[in-house]
Scaffold this active site. Structure first.
Site, PDB file in Angstrom:
ATOM      1  N   LYS A   1     134.531 131.412   9.793  1.00 13.74           N
ATOM      2  CA  LYS A   1     135.048 132.592   9.089  1.00 13.74           C
ATOM      3  C   LYS A   1     134.275 133.844   9.446  1.00 13.74           C
ATOM      4  O   LYS A   1     134.861 134.917   9.592  1.00 13.74           O
ATOM      5  CB  LYS A   1     135.004 132.369   7.564  1.00 13.74           C
ATOM      6  CG  LYS A   1     136.050 131.399   7.057  1.00 13.74           C
ATOM      7  CD  LYS A   1     136.143 131.469   5.536  1.00 13.74           C
ATOM      8  CE  LYS A   1     137.102 130.420   4.990  1.00 13.74           C
ATOM      9  NZ  LYS A   1     137.077 130.388   3.510  1.00 13.74           N
TER      10      LYS A   1
ATOM     11  N   LYS B   1     144.454 121.780  11.942  1.00 15.62           N
ATOM     12  CA  LYS B   1     144.857 121.541  10.554  1.00 15.62           C
ATOM     13  C   LYS B   1     145.822 122.628  10.092  1.00 15.62           C
ATOM     14  O   LYS B   1     145.731 123.785  10.538  1.00 15.62           O
ATOM     15  CB  LYS B   1     143.636 121.468   9.640  1.00 15.62           C
ATOM     16  CG  LYS B   1     142.992 122.807   9.352  1.00 15.62           C
ATOM     17  CD  LYS B   1     141.988 122.757   8.192  1.00 15.62           C
ATOM     18  CE  LYS B   1     141.377 124.142   8.032  1.00 15.62           C
ATOM     19  NZ  LYS B   1     140.369 124.269   7.014  1.00 15.62           N
TER      20      LYS B   1
ATOM     21  N   LYS C   1     146.420 128.397   5.987  1.00 16.30           N
ATOM     22  CA  LYS C   1     147.068 129.696   5.788  1.00 16.30           C
ATOM     23  C   LYS C   1     146.449 130.746   6.695  1.00 16.30           C
ATOM     24  O   LYS C   1     147.018 131.807   6.901  1.00 16.30           O
ATOM     25  CB  LYS C   1     146.985 130.127   4.323  1.00 16.30           C
ATOM     26  CG  LYS C   1     145.567 130.229   3.822  1.00 16.30           C
ATOM     27  CD  LYS C   1     145.518 130.546   2.347  1.00 16.30           C
ATOM     28  CE  LYS C   1     144.118 130.367   1.823  1.00 16.30           C
ATOM     29  NZ  LYS C   1     143.856 129.017   1.301  1.00 16.30           N
TER      30      LYS C   1
HETATM   31  P1  TYM Z   1     140.988 125.171  -0.386  1.00 16.67           P
HETATM   32  O1  TYM Z   1     141.441 126.040  -1.502  1.00 16.67           O
HETATM   33  O2  TYM Z   1     140.918 125.741   0.976  1.00 16.67           O
HETATM   34  O3  TYM Z   1     141.930 123.902  -0.287  1.00 16.67           O
HETATM   35  C1  TYM Z   1     142.254 123.076  -1.414  1.00 16.67           C
HETATM   36  C2  TYM Z   1     142.254 121.622  -0.979  1.00 16.67           C
HETATM   37  O4  TYM Z   1     143.218 121.406   0.058  1.00 16.67           O
HETATM   38  C3  TYM Z   1     142.608 120.672   1.114  1.00 16.67           C
HETATM   39  N1  TYM Z   1     143.265 121.029   2.385  1.00 16.67           N
HETATM   40  C4  TYM Z   1     143.819 120.146   3.223  1.00 16.67           C
HETATM   41  N2  TYM Z   1     143.938 118.805   3.170  1.00 16.67           N
HETATM   42  C5  TYM Z   1     144.582 118.199   4.183  1.00 16.67           C
HETATM   43  N3  TYM Z   1     145.131 118.853   5.231  1.00 16.67           N
HETATM   44  C6  TYM Z   1     145.039 120.196   5.337  1.00 16.67           C
HETATM   45  N4  TYM Z   1     145.597 120.832   6.368  1.00 16.67           N
HETATM   46  C7  TYM Z   1     144.362 120.902   4.297  1.00 16.67           C
HETATM   47  N5  TYM Z   1     144.089 122.213   4.073  1.00 16.67           N
HETATM   48  C8  TYM Z   1     143.433 122.270   2.905  1.00 16.67           C
HETATM   49  C9  TYM Z   1     141.152 121.097   1.082  1.00 16.67           C
HETATM   50  O5  TYM Z   1     140.323 120.158   1.722  1.00 16.67           O
HETATM   51  C10 TYM Z   1     140.903 121.177  -0.409  1.00 16.67           C
HETATM   52  O6  TYM Z   1     140.570 119.905  -0.938  1.00 16.67           O
HETATM   53  N6  TYM Z   1     136.029 125.164  -1.071  1.00 16.67           N
HETATM   54  C11 TYM Z   1     137.293 124.585  -1.543  1.00 16.67           C
HETATM   55  C12 TYM Z   1     137.572 124.869  -2.992  1.00 16.67           C
HETATM   56  C13 TYM Z   1     136.474 124.455  -3.901  1.00 16.67           C
HETATM   57  C14 TYM Z   1     136.133 123.133  -4.303  1.00 16.67           C
HETATM   58  C15 TYM Z   1     135.030 123.277  -5.175  1.00 16.67           C
HETATM   59  C16 TYM Z   1     136.654 121.890  -3.999  1.00 16.67           C
HETATM   60  C17 TYM Z   1     135.600 125.297  -4.515  1.00 16.67           C
HETATM   61  N7  TYM Z   1     134.723 124.591  -5.295  1.00 16.67           N
HETATM   62  C18 TYM Z   1     134.425 122.137  -5.771  1.00 16.67           C
HETATM   63  C19 TYM Z   1     136.052 120.764  -4.584  1.00 16.67           C
HETATM   64  C20 TYM Z   1     134.943 120.906  -5.452  1.00 16.67           C
HETATM   65  C21 TYM Z   1     138.421 125.195  -0.712  1.00 16.67           C
HETATM   66  O7  TYM Z   1     138.307 126.268  -0.186  1.00 16.67           O
HETATM   67  O8  TYM Z   1     139.603 124.493  -0.760  1.00 16.67           O
END
Ligand code: TYM
Length: 332
Positions: free
Chosen positions: A112, A195, A198
């Site tokens: 990023k 993957k 967005k």
């Molecule tokens: P975020 O908001 O980017 O995504 C939410 C969840 O979706 C999963 N994900 C995917 N899984 C499979 N294939 C894909 N192409 C794909 N794209 C996204 C992500 O792995 C995630 O589980 N940092 C985290 C949010 C967060 C969090 C936490 C998660 C903040 N604090 C504490 C767990 C525990 C994030 O940005 O996810």
């Protein structure tokens, strides 16, 4: 009951198929067996450029989507990260036991910040994984259901818990990742070795759950497929076909071997049409339910108020032990 916890960022108007299949679908399934904590990390969302009014709307919209896919406020604790100030307080303590080099090695930060340029990238983007560790460690969590891209962040949370405990005494529970390998990485329809995300350059390979199903069906019909004509589940040789099979199998609840059998003697066109139909059937009622929840923001806010109260009662207990262990003088 053992506890699960996870979060999804309010950085878009809609969850995408990777979010749903990789994470949120598991959240729904885990509610019965676990004491479930699911939250919207709005503090993480401000680590990249954003519009304040949009953030507020997307935070509510994320909650509406969780409810619409079946996260049940009677069984799960649903809250917004910024409503639980103990998380930010714990972040500070954890940041003081995190190595600068250790934080610099986080691949998501490197990606990023490389995209934005070092000056545009804020310090918040750098400390993001420490905030995420606090999200988890404040709640004595057993399992964290996430997609593959969060594995490294989870590893950091585990390392910080162990380091804190060995330096100050055992307070923090060391969490385990819960990553369902079949769905841990849903791929971009146009670029089936990357993957679904967005932040991809083009959104032609991205399926947003709340988009017009006609638009999504069209994206599926123009998905990149592989050389050859046979349909089999083979992610190495046939990444495009395997991705469509994974999506269809998950949404229709059809086991992979049954699904693959169905396509013997059929072509890629059939696979695409059927996958688009299954998606349309899934998202059509979902869009209706999200719209209904969005029409009643006070109902959403009530759920969040209850969630925040429960979350704070747990997090404040952890924080009190942490403050005590690190040697802070208790206020009178
Ligand atoms: P975020 O908001 O980017 O995504 C939410 C969840 O979706 C999963 N994900 C995917 N899984 C499979 N294939 C894909 N192409 C794909 N794209 C996204 C992500 O792995 C995630 O589980 N940092 C985290 C949010 C967060 C969090 C936490 C998660 C903040 N604090 C504490 C767990 C525990 C994030 O940005 O996810």
């Amino acid at each position: 009951r053992p506890r699960v916890l996870s979060g999804i960022q309010p950085t878009s108007d809609s969850f995408h198929l990777g979010n749903y299949l990789g994470a949120v679908r598991q959240w729904v399934a885990l509610q019965d067996e676990f004491d479930a904590f699911y939250f919207i990390p709005d503090m993480h969302a401000i680590t990249v450029s954003y519009e304040p009014a949009e953030l507020r709307d997307r935070t509510r919209r994320s909650v509406a989507q969780l409810l619409a896919v079946g996260v049940d406020p009677e069984r799960s604790t649903i809250y917004v990260q910024s409503h639980v100030p103990e998380i930010a307080q714990l972040t500070w303590v954890l940041s003081c036991i995190t190595g600068f080099g250790e934080a610099s090695r986080m691949t998501q930060f490197k990606d990023k910040s490389a995209k934005q340029g070092t000056d545009a990238a804020g310090v918040g983007l750098f400390t993001y994984p420490i905030l995420m560790a606090a999200d988890i460690l404040a709640f004595e969590v057993d399992r964290v259901p996430v997609g593959e891209d969060q594995r490294q962040h989870l590893e950091l949370a585990r390392d910080l818990a162990k380091r804190f405990n060995s330096r100050f005494g055992k307070v923090l529970k060391v969490p385990e990742a819960y990553i369902v390998s079949e769905f841990a990485k849903i791929y971009d329809l146009q670029n089936p070795t990357a993957k679904m995300s967005k932040s991809a350059e083009s959104d032609r390979g991205l399926i947003n759950l709340l988009d017009d199903p006609k638009k999504s069906a069209k994206k599926i019909r123009s998905a990149v497929t592989d050389t050859g004509t046979d349909i089999r589940f083979d992610p190495a040789e046939k990444p495009g076909v395997s991705n469509l099979l994974t999506i269809q199998s998950a949404l229709a609840g059809t086991p992979m071997d049954v699904l693959v059998d169905k396509y013997q003697g059929k072509g890629y066109g059939d696979l695409k049409v059927d996958t688009a139909d299954v998606l349309t059937e899934f998202v059509t009622p979902l869009r209706g339910r999200v719209a209904e929840y969005m029409d009643d923001p006070s109902h959403l806010d009530d759920i969040l108020a209850r969630g925040a109260a429960r979350a704070r009662s747990v997090a404040s207990t952890t924080l009190a032990s942490v403050y005590d262990k690190v040697g802070f003088l208790a206020p009178e």
